[in-house]
Design a protein around this motif. Structure first.
Motif, PDB file in Angstrom:
ATOM      1  N   GLU A 101       0.885  -1.176   0.004  1.00 23.45           N
ATOM      2  CA  GLU A 101       0.143   0.043  -0.215  1.00 23.45           C
ATOM      3  C   GLU A 101       0.938   1.303  -0.214  1.00 23.45           C
ATOM      4  O   GLU A 101       0.519   2.291  -0.500  1.00 23.45           O
ATOM      5  CB  GLU A 101      -0.724  -0.219   1.400  1.00 23.45           C
ATOM      6  CG  GLU A 101      -2.034   1.351   1.362  1.00 23.45           C
ATOM      7  CD  GLU A 101      -2.866   1.003   0.137  1.00 23.45           C
ATOM      8  OE1 GLU A 101      -3.360  -0.079  -0.169  1.00 23.45           O
ATOM      9  OE2 GLU A 101      -3.199   2.149  -0.270  1.00 23.45           O
ATOM     10  N   SER A 102       1.908   1.378   0.737  1.00 27.90           N
ATOM     11  CA  SER A 102       2.763   2.293   0.870  1.00 27.90           C
ATOM     12  C   SER A 102       3.406   2.640  -0.581  1.00 27.90           C
ATOM     13  O   SER A 102       3.855   3.978  -0.879  1.00 27.90           O
ATOM     14  CB  SER A 102       3.941   2.318   1.855  1.00 27.90           C
ATOM     15  OG  SER A 102       3.868   1.379   2.691  1.00 27.90           O
ATOM     16  N   LEU A 103       3.768   1.653  -1.346  1.00 27.49           N
ATOM     17  CA  LEU A 103       4.417   1.948  -2.595  1.00 27.49           C
ATOM     18  C   LEU A 103       3.402   2.556  -3.527  1.00 27.49           C
ATOM     19  O   LEU A 103       3.893   3.480  -4.109  1.00 27.49           O
ATOM     20  CB  LEU A 103       4.629   0.195  -3.175  1.00 27.49           C
ATOM     21  CG  LEU A 103       5.850  -0.163  -2.771  1.00 27.49           C
ATOM     22  CD1 LEU A 103       5.862  -1.698  -3.368  1.00 27.49           C
ATOM     23  CD2 LEU A 103       7.077   0.313  -2.887  1.00 27.49           C
ATOM     24  N   PHE A 104       2.023   2.330  -3.468  1.00 25.68           N
ATOM     25  CA  PHE A 104       1.106   3.018  -4.186  1.00 25.68           C
ATOM     26  C   PHE A 104       1.039   4.653  -3.783  1.00 25.68           C
ATOM     27  O   PHE A 104       0.959   5.444  -4.525  1.00 25.68           O
ATOM     28  CB  PHE A 104      -0.230   2.464  -4.222  1.00 25.68           C
ATOM     29  CG  PHE A 104      -0.194   1.164  -4.963  1.00 25.68           C
ATOM     30  CD1 PHE A 104      -0.018   1.282  -6.321  1.00 25.68           C
ATOM     31  CD2 PHE A 104      -0.159  -0.008  -4.573  1.00 25.68           C
ATOM     32  CE1 PHE A 104       0.029  -0.119  -7.193  1.00 25.68           C
ATOM     33  CE2 PHE A 104       0.130  -1.236  -5.082  1.00 25.68           C
ATOM     34  CZ  PHE A 104       0.082  -1.259  -6.524  1.00 25.68           C
ATOM     35  N   ILE A 105       1.033   4.804  -2.459  1.00 27.22           N
ATOM     36  CA  ILE A 105       0.939   6.213  -1.874  1.00 27.22           C
ATOM     37  C   ILE A 105       1.926   6.770  -2.002  1.00 27.22           C
ATOM     38  O   ILE A 105       2.073   7.936  -2.757  1.00 27.22           O
ATOM     39  CB  ILE A 105       0.987   5.918  -0.265  1.00 27.22           C
ATOM     40  CG1 ILE A 105      -0.448   5.444  -0.106  1.00 27.22           C
ATOM     41  CG2 ILE A 105       0.933   7.481   0.416  1.00 27.22           C
ATOM     42  CD1 ILE A 105      -0.560   5.069   1.595  1.00 27.22           C
ATOM     43  N   GLN A 106       3.305   6.389  -2.047  1.00 30.32           N
ATOM     44  CA  GLN A 106       4.743   7.194  -2.398  1.00 30.32           C
ATOM     45  C   GLN A 106       4.523   7.301  -3.967  1.00 30.32           C
ATOM     46  O   GLN A 106       5.108   8.416  -4.454  1.00 30.32           O
ATOM     47  CB  GLN A 106       5.777   6.134  -2.192  1.00 30.32           C
ATOM     48  CG  GLN A 106       5.991   6.041  -0.634  1.00 30.32           C
ATOM     49  CD  GLN A 106       5.896   7.386   0.444  1.00 30.32           C
ATOM     50  OE1 GLN A 106       6.201   8.516  -0.267  1.00 30.32           O
ATOM     51  NE2 GLN A 106       5.497   7.231   1.523  1.00 30.32           N
ATOM     52  N   GLY A 107       4.037   6.453  -4.878  1.00 32.01           N
ATOM     53  CA  GLY A 107       4.050   6.570  -6.176  1.00 32.01           C
ATOM     54  C   GLY A 107       3.198   7.947  -6.660  1.00 32.01           C
ATOM     55  O   GLY A 107       3.612   8.539  -7.531  1.00 32.01           O
ATOM     56  N   GLU A 108       2.163   7.995  -5.918  1.00 35.56           N
ATOM     57  CA  GLU A 108       1.193   9.145  -6.272  1.00 35.56           C
ATOM     58  C   GLU A 108       1.879  10.412  -5.818  1.00 35.56           C
ATOM     59  O   GLU A 108       1.740  11.606  -6.269  1.00 35.56           O
ATOM     60  CB  GLU A 108      -0.058   8.996  -5.246  1.00 35.56           C
ATOM     61  CG  GLU A 108      -0.925   7.920  -5.856  1.00 35.56           C
ATOM     62  CD  GLU A 108      -1.314   7.921  -7.246  1.00 35.56           C
ATOM     63  OE1 GLU A 108      -1.424   8.985  -7.993  1.00 35.56           O
ATOM     64  OE2 GLU A 108      -1.587   6.891  -7.754  1.00 35.56           O
ATOM     65  N   ARG A 109       2.852  10.383  -4.766  1.00 33.75           N
ATOM     66  CA  ARG A 109       3.791  11.431  -4.331  1.00 33.75           C
ATOM     67  C   ARG A 109       4.929  11.775  -4.890  1.00 33.75           C
ATOM     68  O   ARG A 109       5.852  12.558  -4.670  1.00 33.75           O
ATOM     69  CB  ARG A 109       3.906  11.388  -2.752  1.00 33.75           C
ATOM     70  CG  ARG A 109       2.911  11.488  -1.922  1.00 33.75           C
ATOM     71  CD  ARG A 109       3.337  11.400  -0.466  1.00 33.75           C
ATOM     72  NE  ARG A 109       2.165  11.355   0.534  1.00 33.75           N
ATOM     73  CZ  ARG A 109       2.452  10.495   1.638  1.00 33.75           C
ATOM     74  NH1 ARG A 109       3.352   9.996   1.983  1.00 33.75           N
ATOM     75  NH2 ARG A 109       1.292  10.324   2.302  1.00 33.75           N
ATOM     76  N   PHE A 110       5.194  10.920  -6.079  1.00 33.34           N
ATOM     77  CA  PHE A 110       6.625  10.717  -6.767  1.00 33.34           C
ATOM     78  C   PHE A 110       7.716  10.609  -5.828  1.00 33.34           C
ATOM     79  O   PHE A 110       8.820  11.307  -6.474  1.00 33.34           O
ATOM     80  CB  PHE A 110       6.472  12.323  -7.730  1.00 33.34           C
ATOM     81  CG  PHE A 110       5.437  12.560  -8.417  1.00 33.34           C
ATOM     82  CD1 PHE A 110       4.762  11.673  -9.256  1.00 33.34           C
ATOM     83  CD2 PHE A 110       4.880  13.728  -8.347  1.00 33.34           C
ATOM     84  CE1 PHE A 110       3.682  12.030  -9.935  1.00 33.34           C
ATOM     85  CE2 PHE A 110       3.659  14.337  -9.303  1.00 33.34           C
ATOM     86  CZ  PHE A 110       3.148  13.159  -9.891  1.00 33.34           C
ATOM     87  N   SER A 111       7.424   9.726  -4.850  1.00 36.96           N
ATOM     88  CA  SER A 111       8.932   9.780  -4.044  1.00 36.96           C
ATOM     89  C   SER A 111       9.461   8.392  -4.305  1.00 36.96           C
ATOM     90  O   SER A 111       9.474   7.560  -3.828  1.00 36.96           O
ATOM     91  CB  SER A 111       8.201   9.511  -2.847  1.00 36.96           C
ATOM     92  OG  SER A 111       7.429  10.777  -2.109  1.00 36.96           O
ATOM     93  N   TRP A 112      10.165   8.589  -5.472  1.00 38.87           N
ATOM     94  CA  TRP A 112      10.818   7.526  -6.026  1.00 38.87           C
ATOM     95  C   TRP A 112      11.989   6.822  -5.337  1.00 38.87           C
ATOM     96  O   TRP A 112      12.224   5.948  -4.988  1.00 38.87           O
ATOM     97  CB  TRP A 112      11.425   7.790  -7.447  1.00 38.87           C
ATOM     98  CG  TRP A 112      10.413   8.442  -8.334  1.00 38.87           C
ATOM     99  CD1 TRP A 112      10.449   9.522  -8.847  1.00 38.87           C
ATOM    100  CD2 TRP A 112       9.033   7.798  -8.556  1.00 38.87           C
ATOM    101  NE1 TRP A 112       9.250   9.846  -9.402  1.00 38.87           N
ATOM    102  CE2 TRP A 112       8.462   8.699  -9.494  1.00 38.87           C
ATOM    103  CE3 TRP A 112       8.111   6.686  -8.387  1.00 38.87           C
ATOM    104  CZ2 TRP A 112       7.048   8.611  -9.981  1.00 38.87           C
ATOM    105  CZ3 TRP A 112       6.926   6.798  -8.626  1.00 38.87           C
ATOM    106  CH2 TRP A 112       6.305   7.654  -9.405  1.00 38.87           C
ATOM    107  N   ASP A 113      12.595   8.011  -4.483  1.00 42.72           N
ATOM    108  CA  ASP A 113      13.538   7.291  -3.511  1.00 42.72           C
ATOM    109  C   ASP A 113      13.343   6.627  -2.425  1.00 42.72           C
ATOM    110  O   ASP A 113      13.615   5.680  -1.840  1.00 42.72           O
ATOM    111  CB  ASP A 113      14.524   8.481  -2.958  1.00 42.72           C
ATOM    112  CG  ASP A 113      15.106   9.189  -4.156  1.00 42.72           C
ATOM    113  OD1 ASP A 113      15.481   8.680  -5.292  1.00 42.72           O
ATOM    114  OD2 ASP A 113      15.539  10.458  -3.837  1.00 42.72           O
ATOM    115  N   GLU A 114      12.222   6.903  -1.742  1.00 37.47           N
ATOM    116  CA  GLU A 114      11.401   6.145  -0.683  1.00 37.47           C
ATOM    117  C   GLU A 114      11.070   4.906  -1.014  1.00 37.47           C
ATOM    118  O   GLU A 114      11.097   3.785  -0.675  1.00 37.47           O
ATOM    119  CB  GLU A 114      10.083   7.027  -0.211  1.00 37.47           C
ATOM    120  CG  GLU A 114       9.407   6.321   0.831  1.00 37.47           C
ATOM    121  CD  GLU A 114      10.089   6.105   1.955  1.00 37.47           C
ATOM    122  OE1 GLU A 114      11.355   6.654   2.232  1.00 37.47           O
ATOM    123  OE2 GLU A 114       9.837   5.134   2.702  1.00 37.47           O
TER     124      GLU A 114
END
Ligand code: B12
Length: 307
Positions: A101-114
């Motif tokens: 789930e966090s991968l999708f959340i970070q994806g929406e935020r463009f947080s590729w490093d995270e």
């Protein structure tokens, strides 16, 4: 007095209502007695609404990694319980679910490093094969589900597919040098000409590499003649063809034409393995011409049996 009218569905209708292929449905019914449809006088199967419900529950559980053999005898209430129990799911634990789930959340935020950090952390937590089966496959299944629901953009889909491929390449690099010294098996892998979907095949290639089984990854879109010539020269014992496109969805050959060609031209090949939804409808009840895999669980069990 009221008469109870029970709705009955034909096999075609059940295929449509559940999204299962006719081949899978017959297998679950014949081999595992998942449902027992009534027959009309002419012998046609007629299913009840309760059969459709059970089949949908079984399908969801199989997608999550349960074995059909084990869950087919369960009652509807037991299946529902299994589906809602957070930690009874063999492949997707609570922790995995929340990290996916966090991968999708970070994806929406463009947080590729995270995202890379989350993947790296998961990779280091377990063995490469467990990371692949218990994290990357659930991630992929969830991604496909969201794509199907139109919940993620095409660009995010491209980025995630690319990250998954990168992770698989990292796992293969960890396995480098582990090839068995006198290998009894050699695999050639491809998708048929016309089919450019290669993710499933890359997962299989990585699993083979992790087990030190020499494999030649030909990639997607391989004409049958070229596949046969290459397999001969490589002295392949096994060919694995995976196909995602169903006939009529793209310029792919009829599955049986492609497989029949391989069978005729490589009579000494020990096994022709097929997988992916493009081959779901294909059947070979005797198992003499090819062996079919509906999911990675079955594929891994077969790898376990290879000596
Ligand atoms: C990524 C993708 C693409 C990428 C592929 C990139 C690549 N390098 O692989 C690109 C952009 C090229 C593409 C193009 C097209 N695609 Co496309 N694509 C997808 C997508 C989003 C994911 C497919 C995928 O790779 N999944 C990964 C596999 C592993 O997951 P899976 O297919 O669910 O497989 C499960 C099982 O079958 C099994 N499995 C699968 N493979 C294997 C292999 C082994 C060894 C084993 C053991 C198990 C196994 O395990 C999986 C997990 O349970 C799906 C949509 C979706 N929601 O699935 C559409 C989808 C597959 N595409 C589709 C179509 C129609 C096309 C196009 C014709 C155009 C279009 N409308 O988009 C072109 C055709 C190109 C061509 N000639 O091949 C349709 C196919 C319909 C059908 N069943 O025939 C789908 C379902 C989308 C849709 N609903 O319309 N696509």
């Amino acid at each position: 007095m009221s008469t109870q009218v029970s709705t009955r569905f034909s096999l075609r209708e059940v295929v449509e209502l559940t999204g299962l292929s006719e081949f899978t449905l017959r297998g679950w019914e014949g081999r595992y007695r998942a449902v027992r449809p009534q027959r009309t006088e002419t012998g046609r199967r007629m299913y009840g609404a309760e059969d459709v419900t059970k089949l949908n529950l079984l399908k969801d559980l199989v997608t999550l990694g349960h074995r059909i053999k084990e869950i087919a005898p369960l009652k509807e209430a037991e299946l529902r319980e299994l589906l809602s129990a957070p930690d009874s799911n063999p492949s997707v634990t609570h922790a995995v679910q929340s990290n996916v789930e966090s991968l999708f959340i970070q994806g929406e935020r463009f947080s590729w490093d995270e995202i890379r950090r989350i993947l790296g952390r998961e990779r280091k937590k377990s063995t490469p094969e467990k990371y692949l089966t218990r994290f990357l496959i659930p991630f992929l299944v969830e991604m496909n589900r969201r794509i199907g629901q139109g919940r993620i953009s095409i660009s995010l889909e491209h980025i995630f597919s690319s990250l998954i491929k990168e992770e698989l390449a990292t796992l293969r690099s960890l396995a480098r040098g582990s090839t068995r010294s006198r290998p009894a098996h050699r695999f050639v892998l491809c998708t048929p000409e016309g089919d450019h979907h290669e993710l499933g095949l890359l997962f299989a290639f990585t699993l083979l590499s992790l087990r030190g089984i020499p494999s030649l990854y030909l990639g997607p879109h391989v004409p049958k003649q070229e596949l046969c010539e290459t397999a001969l020269r490589y002295q392949a014992t096994h060919i694995l063809v995976s196909s995602t496109l169903k006939q009529g969805e793209g310029p792919v050959d009829a599955p049986l034409k492609y497989l029949g060609f391989i069978h005729r031209h490589l009579p000494r090949l020990s096994s022709l393995w097929i997988a992916g939804r493009g081959f779901q409808e294909v059947s070979d009840p005797s198992g003499a011409r090819f062996q079919q895999f509906q999911n990675f669980e079955a594929f891994i069990s077969e790898l376990d049996r290879l000596k």
